[in-house]
Design a protein around this motif. Structure first.
Motif, PDB file in Angstrom:
ATOM      1  N   HIS A   1      44.808  50.234  49.292  1.00 32.32           N
ATOM      2  CA  HIS A   1      44.118  48.744  49.035  1.00 32.32           C
ATOM      3  C   HIS A   1      44.137  48.066  50.361  1.00 32.32           C
ATOM      4  CE1 HIS A   1      43.829  44.854  46.815  1.00 32.32           C
ATOM      5  NE2 HIS A   1      42.972  45.008  47.615  1.00 32.32           N
TER       6      HIS A   1
ATOM      7  N   THR B   1      42.943  44.806  52.648  1.00 34.38           N
ATOM      8  CA  THR B   1      42.314  43.595  52.812  1.00 34.38           C
ATOM      9  C   THR B   1      42.213  43.120  54.052  1.00 34.38           C
ATOM     10  OG1 THR B   1      42.918  43.237  50.534  1.00 34.38           O
ATOM     11  CG2 THR B   1      42.196  41.342  51.947  1.00 34.38           C
TER      12      THR B   1
ATOM     13  N   SER C   1      37.259  48.188  44.087  1.00 32.31           N
ATOM     14  CA  SER C   1      37.738  47.202  44.323  1.00 32.31           C
ATOM     15  C   SER C   1      39.030  46.842  43.248  1.00 32.31           C
ATOM     16  CB  SER C   1      36.808  45.880  44.282  1.00 32.31           C
ATOM     17  OG  SER C   1      37.363  44.582  44.587  1.00 32.31           O
ATOM     18  N   THR C   2      39.548  45.726  43.296  1.00 40.32           N
ATOM     19  CA  THR C   2      40.654  45.745  42.227  1.00 40.32           C
ATOM     20  C   THR C   2      39.668  45.815  40.648  1.00 40.32           C
ATOM     21  OG1 THR C   2      40.394  43.136  42.396  1.00 40.32           O
ATOM     22  CG2 THR C   2      42.375  44.616  43.521  1.00 40.32           C
TER      23      THR C   2
ATOM     24  N   VAL D   1      37.427  43.957  51.811  1.00 42.43           N
ATOM     25  CA  VAL D   1      38.225  44.683  50.913  1.00 42.43           C
ATOM     26  C   VAL D   1      37.916  46.118  50.651  1.00 42.43           C
ATOM     27  CG1 VAL D   1      39.239  44.498  48.645  1.00 42.43           C
ATOM     28  CG2 VAL D   1      38.757  42.218  49.779  1.00 42.43           C
TER      29      VAL D   1
END
Length: 298
Positions: free
Chosen positions: A9, A11, A222-223, A283
């Motif tokens: 992940h 960002t 994404s989350t 992201v």
């Protein structure tokens, strides 16, 4: 040889010139449990930051990053290697203890669960109740089937959209617009479950969109967000109305909270003086299964 799940992940924030960053709160590391084993975890931050860890009121692992020097960009990269164990077999087992609906928690459970039973937006109860009466009906008279029907109703009656804006819609807004993201669906499910007397909490994490069984899920890249409901004798059971899945190993839990705004993966501030412009945020979330040898080195 078995499988593990690797999550990367990243960002990135970009600015027109160097800015001074305030503390940033990172909710990126899961806790070990009987259903999830954290094999390895690493966080890389640029520019260099001082990082300290603590547990929040829900027992989530939280990192606070503090930055000694200004910079015109900020990159936070989290990499996890996880083994996830399914709850699905138990949920469909004929030996699973069923409970009649409606039901009430024991007095001892009620003391602990009270904050998770109260509606986040009690002023919306009448709209929520009217929508549930029309769309979900009376529902089954067994607890698990009742909740499955509730989750499936949200999936059937509303349209999924990907929203890049931060924040979560209220249940009434999702009902009125007929659309929502995964976090909007999760929050609507939570409020609906709470309306019927269940304890529910918000879950943030990741979704293995290409599962080992070949089934493609919605909401990857994404989350992801879903909800948990507490059932006596069974504990917290995961419901993802976006994908109509329950207790699935494809749901990779990072943190649980009472409200959606407490579950933001990365939050922080920067000094906006001196005409600095925010140029954007990128992201990138990658989730993939890979072979893993439990007998090998960690």
């Amino acid at each position: 040889m078995t499988n593990a799940i690797r999550v990367v992940h990243t960002t990135r924030y970009r600015y027109s010139k160097p800015v001074k960053f305030g503390p940033h709160r990172l909710l990126l590391r899961p806790r070990d449990g009987h259903d999830l084993r954290l094999v390895s975890s690493a966080i890389a931050i640029s520019p260099e930051a001082r990082v300290r860890w603590h547990f929040d009121t829900f027992g989530n692992s939280v990192a606070t990053a503090e930055f000694p020097a200004p910079a015109d960009s900020l990159e936070i990269r989290s990499e996890l290697l996880i083994r996830r164990f399914s709850h699905e077999d138990f949920l469909v087992s004929p030996d699973r203890p069923g409970s009649a609906y409606p039901f009430v928690y024991s007095s001892e459970d009620l003391t602990d669960l009270a904050p998770f039973i109260a509606l986040e937006n009690p002023q919306e109860r009448s709209k929520l109740a009217a929508w549930l009466a029309e769309e979900a009906g009376k529902g089954p008279d067994e607890v698990f089937a009742f909740l499955r029907n509730l989750s499936d109703t949200i999936n059937d009656r509303l349209s999924y959209i990907r929203r890049e804006r931060t924040g979560t819609q209220s249940a009434a807004t999702t009902i009125d617009t007929g659309t929502g993201s995964c976090r909007d669906f999760a929050f609507l499910f939570m409020e609906a479950a709470r309306h019927f007397g269940f304890a529910a909490r918000f879950v943030t994490g990741y979704l293995n969109i290409a599962a080992d069984n070949g089934h493609e899920h919605t909401g990857g890249g994404s989350t992801h967000a879903w909800a948990e409901v507490y059932l006596p004798e069974e504990g917290w059971v995961e419901f993802d109305p976006t994908n109509r899945i329950i207790g699935s190993p494809d749901l990779i839990r990072i943190a649980v909270t009472r409200t959606p705004y407490q579950a933001i993966p990365i939050s922080g501030t920067y000094d906006q003086r001196f005409g600095t412009l925010f140029h954007g945020m990128d992201v990138d979330v990658r989730v993939a299964s890979e072979p893993y040898d439990p007998s090998g080195p960690l």
